[in-house]
Write an enzyme that holds these catalytic residues in place. Sequence first.
Site, mmCIF file in Angstrom:
data_model
loop_
_atom_site.group_PDB
_atom_site.id
_atom_site.type_symbol
_atom_site.label_atom_id
_atom_site.label_comp_id
_atom_site.label_asym_id
_atom_site.label_seq_id
_atom_site.Cartn_x
_atom_site.Cartn_y
_atom_site.Cartn_z
ATOM 1 N N TRP A 280 17.968 -1.341 24.481
ATOM 2 C CA TRP A 280 17.629 -2.756 24.729
ATOM 3 C C TRP A 280 18.027 -3.534 23.480
ATOM 4 O O TRP A 280 17.467 -3.321 22.405
ATOM 5 C CB TRP A 280 16.134 -2.941 25.000
ATOM 6 C CG TRP A 280 15.806 -4.373 25.331
ATOM 7 C CD1 TRP A 280 15.854 -5.447 24.500
ATOM 8 C CD2 TRP A 280 15.410 -4.891 26.613
ATOM 9 N NE1 TRP A 280 15.508 -6.603 25.166
ATOM 10 C CE2 TRP A 280 15.235 -6.289 26.470
ATOM 11 C CE3 TRP A 280 15.192 -4.314 27.859
ATOM 12 C CZ2 TRP A 280 14.833 -7.102 27.515
ATOM 13 C CZ3 TRP A 280 14.793 -5.130 28.897
ATOM 14 C CH2 TRP A 280 14.616 -6.518 28.726
ATOM 15 N N GLU B 110 19.394 1.551 18.276
ATOM 16 C CA GLU B 110 18.059 1.440 17.666
ATOM 17 C C GLU B 110 17.725 2.785 17.006
ATOM 18 O O GLU B 110 17.937 3.825 17.636
ATOM 19 C CB GLU B 110 16.997 1.186 18.741
ATOM 20 C CG GLU B 110 17.176 -0.066 19.558
ATOM 21 C CD GLU B 110 16.429 0.036 20.895
ATOM 22 O OE1 GLU B 110 15.200 -0.046 20.908
ATOM 23 O OE2 GLU B 110 17.100 0.214 21.928
ATOM 24 N N ASP C 216 20.032 -1.618 14.939
ATOM 25 C CA ASP C 216 19.159 -2.697 15.388
ATOM 26 C C ASP C 216 17.719 -2.293 15.067
ATOM 27 O O ASP C 216 17.116 -1.491 15.768
ATOM 28 C CB ASP C 216 19.376 -2.890 16.902
ATOM 29 C CG ASP C 216 18.426 -3.911 17.508
ATOM 30 O OD1 ASP C 216 17.551 -4.428 16.786
ATOM 31 O OD2 ASP C 216 18.562 -4.186 18.719
ATOM 32 N N GLN D 239 12.431 -3.662 15.953
ATOM 33 C CA GLN D 239 11.042 -3.208 16.033
ATOM 34 C C GLN D 239 10.671 -2.258 14.903
ATOM 35 O O GLN D 239 9.507 -2.124 14.556
ATOM 36 C CB GLN D 239 10.818 -2.505 17.375
ATOM 37 C CG GLN D 239 11.041 -3.423 18.551
ATOM 38 C CD GLN D 239 10.342 -2.953 19.820
ATOM 39 O OE1 GLN D 239 9.466 -2.105 19.797
ATOM 40 N NE2 GLN D 239 10.732 -3.526 20.939
ATOM 41 N N LYS E 82 12.200 -9.338 15.385
ATOM 42 C CA LYS E 82 10.755 -9.385 15.662
ATOM 43 C C LYS E 82 9.837 -9.310 14.432
ATOM 44 O O LYS E 82 9.056 -10.218 14.174
ATOM 45 C CB LYS E 82 10.398 -8.213 16.563
ATOM 46 C CG LYS E 82 11.031 -8.277 17.944
ATOM 47 C CD LYS E 82 10.674 -7.051 18.723
ATOM 48 C CE LYS E 82 11.307 -7.018 20.088
ATOM 49 N NZ LYS E 82 10.677 -7.905 21.067
ATOM 50 N N ARG F 169 3.817 2.157 24.904
ATOM 51 C CA ARG F 169 4.326 1.840 23.571
ATOM 52 C C ARG F 169 3.162 1.274 22.776
ATOM 53 O O ARG F 169 2.659 0.196 23.102
ATOM 54 C CB ARG F 169 5.441 0.806 23.655
ATOM 55 C CG ARG F 169 6.653 1.320 24.381
ATOM 56 C CD ARG F 169 7.815 0.387 24.208
ATOM 57 N NE ARG F 169 7.592 -0.914 24.822
ATOM 58 C CZ ARG F 169 8.330 -1.969 24.572
ATOM 59 N NH1 ARG F 169 9.302 -1.897 23.696
ATOM 60 N NH2 ARG F 169 8.107 -3.109 25.196
HETATM 61 C C1 PLP Z 1 15.513 -3.168 19.642
HETATM 62 C C2 PLP Z 1 15.558 -4.569 20.173
HETATM 63 N N1 PLP Z 1 16.615 -5.333 19.898
HETATM 64 C C3 PLP Z 1 16.713 -6.598 20.342
HETATM 65 C C4 PLP Z 1 15.716 -7.147 21.102
HETATM 66 C C5 PLP Z 1 15.870 -8.548 21.594
HETATM 67 O O1 PLP Z 1 15.107 -9.385 20.829
HETATM 68 P P1 PLP Z 1 14.786 -10.874 21.350
HETATM 69 O O2 PLP Z 1 13.950 -10.701 22.559
HETATM 70 O O3 PLP Z 1 14.072 -11.473 20.183
HETATM 71 O O4 PLP Z 1 16.070 -11.532 21.621
HETATM 72 C C6 PLP Z 1 14.589 -6.396 21.416
HETATM 73 C C7 PLP Z 1 13.518 -6.983 22.231
HETATM 74 O O5 PLP Z 1 12.682 -6.332 22.778
HETATM 75 C C8 PLP Z 1 14.510 -5.073 20.943
HETATM 76 O O6 PLP Z 1 13.459 -4.311 21.220
#
Ligand code: PLP
Length: 442
Positions: free
Chosen positions: A145, A218, A251, A254, A280, A414
């Site tokens: 994601w 991630e 990324d 989180q 975030k 989670r």
């Molecule tokens: C790992 C990761 N990257 C990017 C995003 C996207 O972030 P945003 O919702 O602030 O655009 C999320 C959102 O859940 C995320 O978990």
Amino acid sequence: MAAPTTDLSTADRFWADADRHLVRYAGAGDFTREIIDHAAGSYLFTESGRRILDFTSGQMSAILGHSHPEIVETVRRQIGSLDHLFSGMLSRPVVDLARRLAETLPSPLEKALLLTTGAESNEAAIRMAKLVTGKHEIVSFARSWHGMTQAAANATYSAGRKGYGPASPGNFAIPAPNSYRPDFLTADGGLDWRRQLDFGFEMIDAQSVGSLAACVVEPILSSGGIIEPPVGYFAALREKCRERGMLLILDEAQTGLCRTGNWYAFERDGVVPDILTLSKTLGAGLPLAAVITSAEIEQEAHDRGYLFFTTHVADPLVAAVGNTVLDVLTRDRLDERATELGAFLRRGLDNIAGRHDVVGDIRGRGLLVGVELVADRATKRSSDELGALVTRRCLELGLHMNIVQLPGMGGVFRIAPPLTATEDELAEGLAVLDQAIGDAGR
Ligand SMILES: Cc1ncc(COP(=O)(O)O)c(C=O)c1O
């Protein structure tokens, strides 16, 4: 003009107005049926007077809890002095934050672009990778994601791909290394992640038109079900990228900023990405994101005319918040705190697993923890229904939990409380979860 709804209690009117006037943006999901009035620390307070423990830090963001006094003070001060600027202008909070982020990171990550959301940071990172490499193909995990804007959504496979027309050509997925549900097996039945990764890249090489630009991943897949790639995986992935002239984008929306017990999750692996995205947790609940890269990549991007000019790029208000987040994380040693609280949480979850057979797996790091519920431990058969029942019961008992429901994933909770939570608050949440699982089972 729509006529106002009349003759209803104020709560009924709220929901009637919500039903009538809000776009539902959560796919099959629904709004949580509570009217949230305010929040403080680890708790939300409803209009009806209920207190709900927030085990998701809002949308996995509020690492300092809600309305942290120092964040409140920063916003008050900054909004009264310098809020927003023409995007080509600079202010001290922005340059300070860029420098201070570099100070928390290993070399050569030293150049920052300050933005607003996670999707936007990934959009900017992917754009940069394409421009710098002169190529366009992007690889990510099949349970990823990365956000809802175009390039981020194209690299997102866990949800939301169907029905929105073509994704850009050259987006590919590799399997996520899930040790609880291994698809490539070692002799003893564990996950053979090396063979899985080799296979993944064999497929990529077969499909690529020779234009592989970057891999975006991630360090711990959150929305994909708290999947933590084994030690060694990211070093091997880095090598796959290097062999193909691809950039590695991590990324850490989180996982960044102390949540996993390190300032950055990649520290566990000793793998420094070419581009790091933060969001975030960086604003701790306010809209702040960053793309951070090396001077060399930034120079190449600039030479090629890199453009990511947005309304809120380098905004002083949220940059000031970012500086305060760094102050609090450093002063209160919240990296160590996340490790300690994570161990406390893990012990409590292990006890719950000892009492309830439906707990199939507990995983994650620090204060980013996944609990997978299964209908049968031996077969690992998942049960979305059970997950939904436990979530509902938790909310009734005063605990907000988030469940991932992806096909084949079953119900994975989670758990990501604020790093400022107390052991008593975690114990309260654990007691509620214990009761909710028992009640749902009955
Ligand atoms: C790992 C990761 N990257 C990017 C995003 C996207 O972030 P945003 O919702 O602030 O655009 C999320 C959102 O859940 C995320 O978990």
